[in-house]
Design a protein around this motif. Structure first.
Motif, mmCIF file in Angstrom:
data_model
loop_
_atom_site.group_PDB
_atom_site.id
_atom_site.type_symbol
_atom_site.label_atom_id
_atom_site.label_comp_id
_atom_site.label_asym_id
_atom_site.label_seq_id
_atom_site.Cartn_x
_atom_site.Cartn_y
_atom_site.Cartn_z
ATOM 1 N N ARG A 10 -3.343 -11.320 9.214
ATOM 2 C CA ARG A 10 -3.409 -10.702 7.484
ATOM 3 C C ARG A 10 -4.292 -11.174 6.638
ATOM 4 N NH1 ARG A 10 0.932 -10.500 10.888
ATOM 5 N NH2 ARG A 10 2.470 -8.842 10.649
ATOM 6 N N SER A 43 -5.787 -8.397 -4.809
ATOM 7 C CA SER A 43 -6.053 -7.954 -3.439
ATOM 8 C C SER A 43 -4.761 -8.158 -2.582
ATOM 9 C CB SER A 43 -7.284 -8.766 -2.689
ATOM 10 O OG SER A 43 -8.467 -8.465 -3.331
ATOM 11 N N TRP A 63 -2.162 -5.600 -3.716
ATOM 12 C CA TRP A 63 -2.677 -4.220 -3.206
ATOM 13 C C TRP A 63 -2.126 -4.194 -1.806
ATOM 14 C CZ3 TRP A 63 -6.218 -0.946 -6.091
ATOM 15 C CH2 TRP A 63 -6.388 0.193 -5.411
ATOM 16 N N ALA A 64 -2.668 -4.939 -0.967
ATOM 17 C CA ALA A 64 -2.394 -4.968 0.527
ATOM 18 C C ALA A 64 -0.991 -4.813 1.027
ATOM 19 C CB ALA A 64 -3.011 -6.048 1.168
ATOM 20 N N ARG A 124 0.844 -1.503 0.262
ATOM 21 C CA ARG A 124 0.387 -0.240 1.110
ATOM 22 C C ARG A 124 1.498 -0.168 2.140
ATOM 23 N NH1 ARG A 124 -5.437 0.564 3.289
ATOM 24 N NH2 ARG A 124 -4.671 2.661 2.971
ATOM 25 N N GLU A 177 -3.610 -1.164 10.611
ATOM 26 C CA GLU A 177 -4.019 -2.235 9.633
ATOM 27 C C GLU A 177 -4.455 -1.608 8.394
ATOM 28 O OE1 GLU A 177 -6.803 -4.348 11.771
ATOM 29 O OE2 GLU A 177 -5.764 -4.923 13.286
ATOM 30 N N LEU A 178 -3.525 -1.928 7.325
ATOM 31 C CA LEU A 178 -4.056 -1.236 5.784
ATOM 32 C C LEU A 178 -4.483 -2.510 5.157
ATOM 33 C CD1 LEU A 178 -0.422 0.190 5.898
ATOM 34 C CD2 LEU A 178 -2.389 1.355 6.598
ATOM 35 N N PRO A 179 -5.791 -2.458 4.935
ATOM 36 C CA PRO A 179 -6.479 -3.566 3.961
ATOM 37 C C PRO A 179 -6.706 -3.090 2.548
ATOM 38 C CG PRO A 179 -8.060 -1.832 5.093
ATOM 39 C CD PRO A 179 -6.753 -1.538 5.786
ATOM 40 N N ASP A 180 -6.981 -4.084 1.954
ATOM 41 C CA ASP A 180 -6.791 -4.029 0.321
ATOM 42 C C ASP A 180 -8.311 -3.273 0.360
ATOM 43 O OD1 ASP A 180 -8.715 -6.061 -0.663
ATOM 44 O OD2 ASP A 180 -7.437 -7.052 0.767
ATOM 45 N N PHE A 182 -7.236 -9.107 2.491
ATOM 46 C CA PHE A 182 -6.047 -9.003 3.071
ATOM 47 C C PHE A 182 -5.651 -7.699 3.834
ATOM 48 C CE2 PHE A 182 -5.665 -11.960 -0.494
ATOM 49 C CZ PHE A 182 -5.416 -13.340 0.112
ATOM 50 N N GLN A 183 -4.600 -7.736 4.530
ATOM 51 C CA GLN A 183 -4.318 -6.396 5.210
ATOM 52 C C GLN A 183 -3.052 -6.506 5.690
ATOM 53 O OE1 GLN A 183 -7.069 -6.013 8.585
ATOM 54 N NE2 GLN A 183 -6.007 -7.165 9.643
ATOM 55 N N ARG A 184 -2.260 -5.543 5.454
ATOM 56 C CA ARG A 184 -0.876 -5.115 5.941
ATOM 57 C C ARG A 184 -0.937 -4.668 7.482
ATOM 58 N NH1 ARG A 184 4.087 -4.814 3.566
ATOM 59 N NH2 ARG A 184 5.748 -3.774 4.577
#
Length: 453
Positions: free
Chosen positions: A31, A72, A75-76, A79, A204-207, A212-214
């Motif tokens: 993450r 960031s 935001w991540a 999402r 993978e949902l990045p900012d 960072f990424q969710r």
């Protein structure tokens, strides 16, 4: 007694600590991208350099970095994505070979999802407790007392071997409108035989800045692919035995044959099958007459696998399986009958070739076979010697060397069976193994030794 109990307790405590710590580390690595760590390092440096200044460029830079990281992260975190996937997997793969497959991904949500990636969660690289306690890192004896006691470098070595498989990258950036479906291709590389399960695909949902990424779970059905053992190159095999024509009453026999061509008639003998009686000739002569056939028979080979883990461990056992799989593959190309013989609770025999069964069935058996704590070599030897007359030659693959394995070979040689014996071990071959004409394979130079011995 108390010393052994204390040692087991410490090993268990260390194992749980490393196991949980590794899980936390993996969670963070999935993450937090390297760019975020670089910014954190830069922000910390800025604070250190500008700590005594009320107003300075470093203070402004520090606030900017912290604001960027915080934005960031939020935001991540916010999402969302509601996706579903369907995998189209091959039936099987092989250890060390890239496995490619197709994935259909669909946006099940009401809003568009943009700039996301698909990835499989790789196999768990953490060892089990037995491996942590019994498998030693190469060169561990040369480490100091502190390192040997806490076994941290052993843990790092075991984790470094990898899990059952590892993903090879992730998908390209994807954009999906509500209800839209797309097809992509992914690839993994398996490192261990057996059935590997695909059950955890993530979006993978990045900012926008990529710090960072969710990792969002995706609706998917669990699927399994059978991974066959690694196969090594072998020299040209000459196990003996050729096809031959034999006369017999029937086309069925213990040695699988082809043809069954009619040769002629002869008088009935005690023990002849009633289905071979020629009724018209009997009626004409008044004496029982039977039909005689000519049959083409093929050589039949055995591959004996040692499944005993005692004194060797899983590493030697896995190498023994790979060697056995190599011989199964080589013999199968000659079009002969083949028996795979190994020990579980009782001796098991799987036969393939010449229309009896597919060779893939033998590879599936090798892929799923498990070791046992202590093998019953006497029972296994009894089964092989009872069927020695049906076998042209037998390849024996031992996962180690000990007195019980030596006695097992003595029994097989006493039956007159043609044997080609391989034993896997560490370092040079024991003297008594060479006396029994055993081909010694060093576990870290398997293919090299197979080609030269």
């Amino acid at each position: 007694m108390w010393g052994q109990k204390l040692g087991r307790f410490i090993d268990q405590l260390l194992y749980r600590s490393y196991y949980r710590g590794n899980a936390v580390g993996d969670f963070i690595r999935q993450r937090v991208n390297p760019g975020a760590w670089l910014l954190l390092l830069g922000g910390g440096t800025s604070v250190f350099l500008g700590a005594n200044l009320d107003e300075s460029l470093t203070a402004i830079l520090t606030l900017f970095i912290l604001s960027l990281l915080f934005s960031s992260f939020v935001w991540a975190f916010l999402r969302r994505a509601k996706l579903s996937v369907v995998r189209v997997l091959p039936f099987s793969g092989a250890v060390g070979e890239i496995l490619r497959y197709r994935v259909s991904v669909r946006n099940e949500g009401r809003g568009a999802v943009r700039g996301f990636y698909l990835s499989e969660t790789g196999g768990d690289a953490r060892p089990n407790q037995w491996e942590f306690v019994h498998l030693k890192e190469p060169g561990e004896v040369d480490r100091n007392f502190f390192d040997r006691f806490f076994k941290f470098y052993r843990w790092k070595w075991l984790v470094g071997r990898g899990g059952a498989w590892v993903r090879l990258g992730r998908s390209k950036p994807l954009d999906l409108e509500p209800g839209e479906e797309r097809q992509i291709h992914l690839a993994v590389k398996p490192f261990r035989r057996g059935g590997i399960r695909f059950s955890d695909m993530r979006a993978e949902l990045p900012d926008p800045f990529g710090f960072f990424q969710r990792c969002c779970p995706i609706l998917n059905e669990e699927a399994e692919v059978l991974i066959t053992p690694r196969r090594y190159r072998l020299p040209n095999l000459d196990l003996g035995g050729t096809s031959e024509l034999k006369a017999g009453l029937d086309t069925s026999s213990t040695v699988r044959g082809e043809g069954g061509h009619f040769m002629g008639l002869r008088e009935y003998r005690e023990g002849d099958s009633l289905r071979c009686i020629h009724w018209k000739a009997w009626a004409r002569t008044g004496q029982p007459i039977v039909k005689e056939f000519e049959e083409l028979r093929f050589p039949r080979y055995g591959v004996v696998l040692d499944t005993n883990l005692k004194g060797t461990g899983p590493q030697m056992f896995e190498e023994a399986i790979s060697v056995a799989a190599s011989f199964v593959w080589a013999i199968e190309k000659d079009g002969s009958l083949m028996d795979l013989i190994f020990m579980r609770e009782d001796p098991k025999v799987h036969t393939a070739g010449r229309g009896v069964a597919r060779t893939n069935d033998l590879f599936e058996a090798l892929a799923r076979i498990e070791g046992i704590d202590e093998g019953d070599y006497e029972c296994l030897g009894r089964l092989i010697t009872q069927n020695a007359n049906d076998l042209t030659a037998c390849v024996v693959v031992l996962a180690g060397w000990c007195s019980k394995r030596r006695a097992f070979l003595e029994r097989l040689r006493g039956s007159g069976l043609v044997l080609i014996v391989y034993a896997i071990g560490i370092g040079d071959a024991p003297e008594d193994a060479l006396l029994y004409n055993v081909k010694w394979l060093r576990w870290d130079f398997i293919e090299e030794d197979l080609m030269t011995r």
